[in-house]
Design a protein around this motif. Structure first.
Motif, PDB file in Angstrom:
ATOM      1  N   ARG A 136       0.839  -1.209   0.000  1.00 23.43           N
ATOM      2  CA  ARG A 136       0.000   0.000   0.000  1.00 23.43           C
ATOM      3  C   ARG A 136       0.876   1.263   0.000  1.00 23.43           C
ATOM      4  NH1 ARG A 136      -5.383   1.238   1.500  1.00 23.43           N
ATOM      5  NH2 ARG A 136      -5.533   3.398   2.193  1.00 23.43           N
ATOM      6  N   ARG A 137       1.953   1.242   0.799  1.00 25.11           N
ATOM      7  CA  ARG A 137       2.863   2.383   0.854  1.00 25.11           C
ATOM      8  C   ARG A 137       3.516   2.632  -0.509  1.00 25.11           C
ATOM      9  NH1 ARG A 137       6.627   0.872   4.711  1.00 25.11           N
ATOM     10  NH2 ARG A 137       4.939   0.936   6.216  1.00 25.11           N
ATOM     11  N   LEU A 138       3.964   1.556  -1.165  1.00 21.80           N
ATOM     12  CA  LEU A 138       4.573   1.692  -2.489  1.00 21.80           C
ATOM     13  C   LEU A 138       3.566   2.217  -3.514  1.00 21.80           C
ATOM     14  CD1 LEU A 138       6.782  -1.529  -2.681  1.00 21.80           C
ATOM     15  CD2 LEU A 138       7.562   0.834  -2.456  1.00 21.80           C
ATOM     16  N   ARG A 139       2.321   1.728  -3.441  1.00 22.71           N
ATOM     17  CA  ARG A 139       1.277   2.175  -4.366  1.00 22.71           C
ATOM     18  C   ARG A 139       0.973   3.660  -4.150  1.00 22.71           C
ATOM     19  NH1 ARG A 139      -4.135  -0.848  -3.688  1.00 22.71           N
ATOM     20  NH2 ARG A 139      -4.218   0.607  -1.958  1.00 22.71           N
ATOM     21  N   ASP A 140       0.883   4.067  -2.870  1.00 21.82           N
ATOM     22  CA  ASP A 140       0.625   5.490  -2.576  1.00 21.82           C
ATOM     23  C   ASP A 140       1.776   6.370  -3.047  1.00 21.82           C
ATOM     24  OD1 ASP A 140      -1.737   4.728  -1.461  1.00 21.82           O
ATOM     25  OD2 ASP A 140      -1.076   4.945   0.635  1.00 21.82           O
ATOM     26  N   LYS A 141       2.999   5.876  -2.884  1.00 20.50           N
ATOM     27  CA  LYS A 141       4.174   6.642  -3.314  1.00 20.50           C
ATOM     28  C   LYS A 141       4.182   6.783  -4.840  1.00 20.50           C
ATOM     29  CE  LYS A 141       9.131   6.941  -2.977  1.00 20.50           C
ATOM     30  NZ  LYS A 141      10.378   6.254  -2.873  1.00 20.50           N
ATOM     31  N   LYS A 142       3.853   5.689  -5.545  1.00 18.71           N
ATOM     32  CA  LYS A 142       3.804   5.750  -7.008  1.00 18.71           C
ATOM     33  C   LYS A 142       2.728   6.738  -7.448  1.00 18.71           C
ATOM     34  CE  LYS A 142       3.329   2.920 -11.163  1.00 18.71           C
ATOM     35  NZ  LYS A 142       2.807   4.033 -11.879  1.00 18.71           N
ATOM     36  N   HIS A 143       1.589   6.730  -6.776  1.00 16.86           N
ATOM     37  CA  HIS A 143       0.516   7.667  -7.109  1.00 16.86           C
ATOM     38  C   HIS A 143       0.979   9.107  -6.894  1.00 16.86           C
ATOM     39  CE1 HIS A 143      -3.414   9.472  -7.482  1.00 16.86           C
ATOM     40  NE2 HIS A 143      -3.272  10.016  -6.276  1.00 16.86           N
ATOM     41  N   LEU A 144       1.664   9.357  -5.782  1.00 18.60           N
ATOM     42  CA  LEU A 144       2.182  10.693  -5.507  1.00 18.60           C
ATOM     43  C   LEU A 144       3.193  11.090  -6.581  1.00 18.60           C
ATOM     44  CD1 LEU A 144       2.016  13.023  -3.498  1.00 18.60           C
ATOM     45  CD2 LEU A 144       3.938  12.008  -2.280  1.00 18.60           C
ATOM     46  N   ASP A 145       4.044  10.153  -7.015  1.00 18.34           N
ATOM     47  CA  ASP A 145       5.013  10.435  -8.072  1.00 18.34           C
ATOM     48  C   ASP A 145       4.312  10.758  -9.387  1.00 18.34           C
ATOM     49  OD1 ASP A 145       7.098  10.028  -6.349  1.00 18.34           O
ATOM     50  OD2 ASP A 145       7.580   8.009  -7.060  1.00 18.34           O
ATOM     51  N   ASP A 146       3.169  10.139  -9.623  1.00 22.55           N
ATOM     52  CA  ASP A 146       2.443  10.376 -10.866  1.00 22.55           C
ATOM     53  C   ASP A 146       1.783  11.753 -10.892  1.00 22.55           C
ATOM     54  OD1 ASP A 146       3.158   7.898 -11.799  1.00 22.55           O
ATOM     55  OD2 ASP A 146       1.246   6.937 -11.261  1.00 22.55           O
ATOM     56  N   ILE A 147       1.332  12.251  -9.728  1.00 20.65           N
ATOM     57  CA  ILE A 147       0.566  13.498  -9.742  1.00 20.65           C
ATOM     58  C   ILE A 147       1.404  14.741  -9.444  1.00 20.65           C
ATOM     59  CG2 ILE A 147      -1.603  12.350  -9.146  1.00 20.65           C
ATOM     60  CD1 ILE A 147      -1.225  13.380  -6.279  1.00 20.65           C
ATOM     61  N   THR A 148       2.642  14.592  -8.953  1.00 16.53           N
ATOM     62  CA  THR A 148       3.452  15.771  -8.648  1.00 16.53           C
ATOM     63  C   THR A 148       4.936  15.486  -8.844  1.00 16.53           C
ATOM     64  OG1 THR A 148       4.011  17.405  -6.965  1.00 16.53           O
ATOM     65  CG2 THR A 148       3.613  15.200  -6.179  1.00 16.53           C
ATOM     66  N   ALA A 149       5.660  16.524  -9.184  1.00 15.77           N
ATOM     67  CA  ALA A 149       7.113  16.404  -9.329  1.00 15.77           C
ATOM     68  C   ALA A 149       7.820  16.968  -8.103  1.00 15.77           C
ATOM     69  CB  ALA A 149       7.583  17.138 -10.579  1.00 15.77           C
ATOM     70  N   ALA A 150       7.032  17.448  -7.143  1.00 17.86           N
ATOM     71  CA  ALA A 150       7.623  18.047  -5.944  1.00 17.86           C
ATOM     72  C   ALA A 150       8.297  16.963  -5.111  1.00 17.86           C
ATOM     73  CB  ALA A 150       6.551  18.746  -5.125  1.00 17.86           C
ATOM     74  N   ARG A 151       9.471  17.277  -4.631  1.00 14.24           N
ATOM     75  CA  ARG A 151      10.214  16.359  -3.777  1.00 14.24           C
ATOM     76  C   ARG A 151      10.676  17.111  -2.537  1.00 14.24           C
ATOM     77  NH1 ARG A 151       8.547  13.185  -6.752  1.00 14.24           N
ATOM     78  NH2 ARG A 151       9.559  11.804  -8.194  1.00 14.24           N
ATOM     79  N   LEU A 152      10.735  16.418  -1.448  1.00 16.16           N
ATOM     80  CA  LEU A 152      11.310  17.018  -0.250  1.00 16.16           C
ATOM     81  C   LEU A 152      12.827  17.083  -0.410  1.00 16.16           C
ATOM     82  CD1 LEU A 152       9.321  15.211   2.564  1.00 16.16           C
ATOM     83  CD2 LEU A 152       9.130  17.601   1.864  1.00 16.16           C
ATOM     84  N   PRO A 153      13.434  18.166   0.028  1.00 22.10           N
ATOM     85  CA  PRO A 153      14.895  18.236  -0.072  1.00 22.10           C
ATOM     86  C   PRO A 153      15.526  17.215   0.865  1.00 22.10           C
ATOM     87  CG  PRO A 153      14.053  20.088   1.189  1.00 22.10           C
ATOM     88  CD  PRO A 153      12.868  19.361   0.641  1.00 22.10           C
ATOM     89  N   PRO A 154      16.721  16.728   0.503  1.00 22.24           N
ATOM     90  CA  PRO A 154      17.373  15.756   1.383  1.00 22.24           C
ATOM     91  C   PRO A 154      17.742  16.408   2.715  1.00 22.24           C
ATOM     92  CG  PRO A 154      18.837  16.414  -0.395  1.00 22.24           C
ATOM     93  CD  PRO A 154      17.502  17.017  -0.685  1.00 22.24           C
TER      94      PRO A 154
END
Length: 92
Positions: A9-27
């Protein structure tokens, strides 16, 4: 409902987030915030204030020297420059 393992579920949610936005948290380059005592906080603030004031004084002196066109020459009283005016005497 179907039981989905939490990892999937976590991987699926992460993939969905990757699909809808290019925003990333800075390291994270620094360690996370930590609690310190009020005394330690005051000591750190005083140390930073002193360092800041010292830097400000250096910058002010540098700007003043540039404005007044003062050249700082090297002074070596024990160096070879102080020996140039002396005469060399050879005694028999």
């Amino acid at each position: 409902g179907s039981a989905v393992p939490p990892e999937e579920r976590r991987l699926r949610d992460k993939k969905h987030l990757d699909d809808i936005t290019a925003a990333r948290l800075p390291p994270l380059h620094h360690s996370p915030a930590k609690l310190i005592s009020i005394e330690e906080s005051i000591a750190i603030q005083i140390q930073h204030k002193e360092a800041y004031e010292e830097m400000q004084a250096k910058l002010a002196a540098q700007k003043l020297a540039e404005r007044l066109n003062i050249k700082m020459l090297r002074f070596e009283p024990e160096g070879e420059a102080s020996m140039q005016y002396r005469e060399v005497r050879v005694e028999d």
